[in-house]
Write a protein that holds these residues in place. Structure first.
Motif, PDB file in Angstrom:
ATOM      1  N   LEU A   5       0.826  -1.208   0.000  1.00  0.00           N
ATOM      2  CA  LEU A   5       0.000   0.000   0.000  1.00  0.00           C
ATOM      3  C   LEU A   5       0.858   1.255   0.000  1.00  0.00           C
ATOM      4  O   LEU A   5       1.989   1.251   0.498  1.00  0.00           O
ATOM      5  CB  LEU A   5      -0.899   0.015   1.242  1.00  0.00           C
ATOM      6  N   ASP A   6       0.271   2.359  -0.503  1.00  0.00           N
ATOM      7  CA  ASP A   6       0.953   3.653  -0.435  1.00  0.00           C
ATOM      8  C   ASP A   6       0.628   4.330   0.901  1.00  0.00           C
ATOM      9  O   ASP A   6      -0.063   3.751   1.754  1.00  0.00           O
ATOM     10  CB  ASP A   6       0.586   4.533  -1.634  1.00  0.00           C
ATOM     11  N   ALA A   7       1.093   5.552   1.081  1.00  0.00           N
ATOM     12  CA  ALA A   7       0.906   6.266   2.351  1.00  0.00           C
ATOM     13  C   ALA A   7      -0.562   6.547   2.661  1.00  0.00           C
ATOM     14  O   ALA A   7      -0.919   6.755   3.826  1.00  0.00           O
ATOM     15  CB  ALA A   7       1.698   7.570   2.335  1.00  0.00           C
ATOM     16  N   ASP A   8      -1.431   6.539   1.637  1.00  0.00           N
ATOM     17  CA  ASP A   8      -2.865   6.739   1.840  1.00  0.00           C
ATOM     18  C   ASP A   8      -3.614   5.411   1.979  1.00  0.00           C
ATOM     19  O   ASP A   8      -4.843   5.375   1.921  1.00  0.00           O
ATOM     20  CB  ASP A   8      -3.460   7.548   0.679  1.00  0.00           C
ATOM     21  N   ASN A   9      -2.866   4.320   2.123  1.00  0.00           N
ATOM     22  CA  ASN A   9      -3.407   2.960   2.267  1.00  0.00           C
ATOM     23  C   ASN A   9      -4.163   2.473   1.040  1.00  0.00           C
ATOM     24  O   ASN A   9      -5.111   1.697   1.137  1.00  0.00           O
ATOM     25  CB  ASN A   9      -4.267   2.829   3.528  1.00  0.00           C
ATOM     26  N   ASN A  10      -3.727   2.941  -0.140  1.00  0.00           N
ATOM     27  CA  ASN A  10      -4.274   2.458  -1.398  1.00  0.00           C
ATOM     28  C   ASN A  10      -3.319   1.438  -2.002  1.00  0.00           C
ATOM     29  O   ASN A  10      -2.101   1.532  -1.816  1.00  0.00           O
ATOM     30  CB  ASN A  10      -4.450   3.617  -2.390  1.00  0.00           C
ATOM     31  N   GLN A  11      -3.878   0.484  -2.745  1.00  0.00           N
ATOM     32  CA  GLN A  11      -3.063  -0.519  -3.430  1.00  0.00           C
ATOM     33  C   GLN A  11      -1.994   0.166  -4.259  1.00  0.00           C
ATOM     34  O   GLN A  11      -2.252   1.178  -4.906  1.00  0.00           O
ATOM     35  CB  GLN A  11      -3.950  -1.375  -4.332  1.00  0.00           C
ATOM     36  N   SER A  12      -0.796  -0.399  -4.259  1.00  0.00           N
ATOM     37  CA  SER A  12       0.291   0.168  -5.041  1.00  0.00           C
ATOM     38  C   SER A  12       1.009  -0.942  -5.785  1.00  0.00           C
ATOM     39  O   SER A  12       1.521  -1.884  -5.178  1.00  0.00           O
ATOM     40  CB  SER A  12       1.262   0.916  -4.125  1.00  0.00           C
ATOM     41  N   GLY A  13       1.021  -0.855  -7.095  1.00  0.00           N
ATOM     42  CA  GLY A  13       1.624  -1.892  -7.916  1.00  0.00           C
ATOM     43  C   GLY A  13       0.687  -3.074  -8.064  1.00  0.00           C
ATOM     44  O   GLY A  13      -0.477  -3.018  -7.676  1.00  0.00           O
ATOM     45  N   SER A  14       1.215  -4.159  -8.637  1.00  0.00           N
ATOM     46  CA  SER A  14       0.399  -5.354  -8.831  1.00  0.00           C
ATOM     47  C   SER A  14       1.274  -6.596  -8.711  1.00  0.00           C
ATOM     48  O   SER A  14       2.476  -6.554  -8.942  1.00  0.00           O
ATOM     49  CB  SER A  14      -0.294  -5.323 -10.195  1.00  0.00           C
ATOM     50  N   GLY A  47       6.017   7.536  -3.679  1.00  0.00           N
ATOM     51  CA  GLY A  47       6.540   7.741  -2.337  1.00  0.00           C
ATOM     52  C   GLY A  47       6.877   6.418  -1.666  1.00  0.00           C
ATOM     53  O   GLY A  47       7.025   5.381  -2.320  1.00  0.00           O
ATOM     54  N   VAL A  48       6.986   6.466  -0.359  1.00  0.00           N
ATOM     55  CA  VAL A  48       7.292   5.259   0.414  1.00  0.00           C
ATOM     56  C   VAL A  48       6.072   4.336   0.401  1.00  0.00           C
ATOM     57  O   VAL A  48       4.956   4.769   0.695  1.00  0.00           O
ATOM     58  CB  VAL A  48       7.687   5.617   1.866  1.00  0.00           C
ATOM     59  N   LEU A  49       6.302   3.079   0.065  1.00  0.00           N
ATOM     60  CA  LEU A  49       5.251   2.064   0.054  1.00  0.00           C
ATOM     61  C   LEU A  49       5.489   1.126   1.228  1.00  0.00           C
ATOM     62  O   LEU A  49       6.614   0.993   1.703  1.00  0.00           O
ATOM     63  CB  LEU A  49       5.291   1.280  -1.255  1.00  0.00           C
ATOM     64  N   THR A  50       4.437   0.468   1.672  1.00  0.00           N
ATOM     65  CA  THR A  50       4.579  -0.483   2.775  1.00  0.00           C
ATOM     66  C   THR A  50       3.965  -1.820   2.391  1.00  0.00           C
ATOM     67  O   THR A  50       2.817  -1.878   1.959  1.00  0.00           O
ATOM     68  CB  THR A  50       3.909   0.050   4.062  1.00  0.00           C
ATOM     69  N   ALA A  51       4.765  -2.876   2.549  1.00  0.00           N
ATOM     70  CA  ALA A  51       4.270  -4.247   2.374  1.00  0.00           C
ATOM     71  C   ALA A  51       3.792  -4.721   3.737  1.00  0.00           C
ATOM     72  O   ALA A  51       4.548  -4.696   4.710  1.00  0.00           O
ATOM     73  CB  ALA A  51       5.380  -5.146   1.857  1.00  0.00           C
ATOM     74  N   TYR A  52       2.539  -5.100   3.826  1.00  0.00           N
ATOM     75  CA  TYR A  52       1.957  -5.644   5.060  1.00  0.00           C
ATOM     76  C   TYR A  52       1.743  -7.135   4.862  1.00  0.00           C
ATOM     77  O   TYR A  52       1.258  -7.555   3.814  1.00  0.00           O
ATOM     78  CB  TYR A  52       0.610  -4.991   5.365  1.00  0.00           C
ATOM     79  N   PHE A  53       2.089  -7.928   5.868  1.00  0.00           N
ATOM     80  CA  PHE A  53       1.916  -9.366   5.730  1.00  0.00           C
ATOM     81  C   PHE A  53       1.553 -10.033   7.040  1.00  0.00           C
ATOM     82  O   PHE A  53       1.858  -9.548   8.127  1.00  0.00           O
ATOM     83  CB  PHE A  53       3.165 -10.023   5.136  1.00  0.00           C
ATOM     84  N   SER A  54       0.867 -11.146   6.892  1.00  0.00           N
ATOM     85  CA  SER A  54       0.474 -11.998   8.003  1.00  0.00           C
ATOM     86  C   SER A  54       0.907 -13.413   7.660  1.00  0.00           C
ATOM     87  O   SER A  54       0.782 -13.839   6.511  1.00  0.00           O
ATOM     88  CB  SER A  54      -1.040 -11.918   8.189  1.00  0.00           C
ATOM     89  N   ILE A  55       1.445 -14.110   8.639  1.00  0.00           N
ATOM     90  CA  ILE A  55       1.934 -15.466   8.446  1.00  0.00           C
ATOM     91  C   ILE A  55       1.268 -16.385   9.450  1.00  0.00           C
ATOM     92  O   ILE A  55       1.184 -16.056  10.630  1.00  0.00           O
ATOM     93  CB  ILE A  55       3.464 -15.544   8.643  1.00  0.00           C
TER      94      ILE A  55
END
Length: 181
Positions: free
Chosen positions: A96-105, A146-154
């Motif tokens: 996600l991007d800084a606005d919590n929208n999907q970023s990339g695919s 801008g800065v993107l964030t990968a969020y993950f759950s395992i």
């Protein structure tokens, strides 16, 4: 159990279901877990199906962006995602991007699948038994975001046939824009 409270059986897509007097409830997803379980803002995590508390994935999970750690818009990056060892492991990830929208695919790789729900896309395990490492591709957004964030759950499952004793880890990793672009 004949009395009617719980009978467990395998059904299509390798999902396990629990039968109650009042209907059927899916309880485990060995492949293709439900979306929206990454721990990202506004989402749940694997504890919606697995019992136990969440723990930090820091130091236990490795996410490698081949050619990174910075991104160049439009570039496709292979990602390797490695979880702590266990009899059965699963994951789900979104970026996600800084606005919590999907970023990339995402582009699925071996033992992974891609799903979209709402305005977010997810990559997730499509095989879990004995699998600890998954590879897939991510195409960076076409424009610098801008800065993107990968969020993950395992989910590190113990393969005992129910949700008890499983361990759930949450994490995130920033992906920075390439400063030379």
């Amino acid at each position: 159990i004949i009395a009617g409270f719980v009978i467990t059986s395998l059904i299509n897509e390798n999902r396990v279901q629990k039968y109650h007097k009042d209907g059927v409830e899916t309880i485990l997803s060995s492949i293709n877990p439900p979306t929206g379980r990454t721990g990202a803002p506004g989402e749940g995590n694997c504890t919606s199906c697995h019992s136990g508390a969440t723990m930090s994935a820091v130091g236990l999970v490795t996410m490698t962006l081949d050619g990174g750690p910075d991104y160049i818009p439009g570039t496709i990056y292979p990602i390797t995602f490695t979880t702590p060892g266990g009899p059965k492991n699963g994951f789900q990830l979104t970026i996600l991007d800084a606005d919590n929208n999907q970023s990339g695919s995402f582009i699925a790789g071996p033992n992974t699948s891609v799903a979209t729900s709402g305005d977010r896309q997810y990559v997730r395990h499509a095989a879990s038994l004995g699998v600890e490492t998954w590879t897939f591709d991510w195409q960076a957004p076409m424009d610098e975001s801008g800065v993107l964030t990968a969020y993950f759950s395992i989910a590190k499952a113990n393969n005992n046939g129910n949700t008890s004793g499983d361990e759930i880890f949450l994490g995130s990793q920033d992906i920075l824009p390439d400063s030379e672009v």
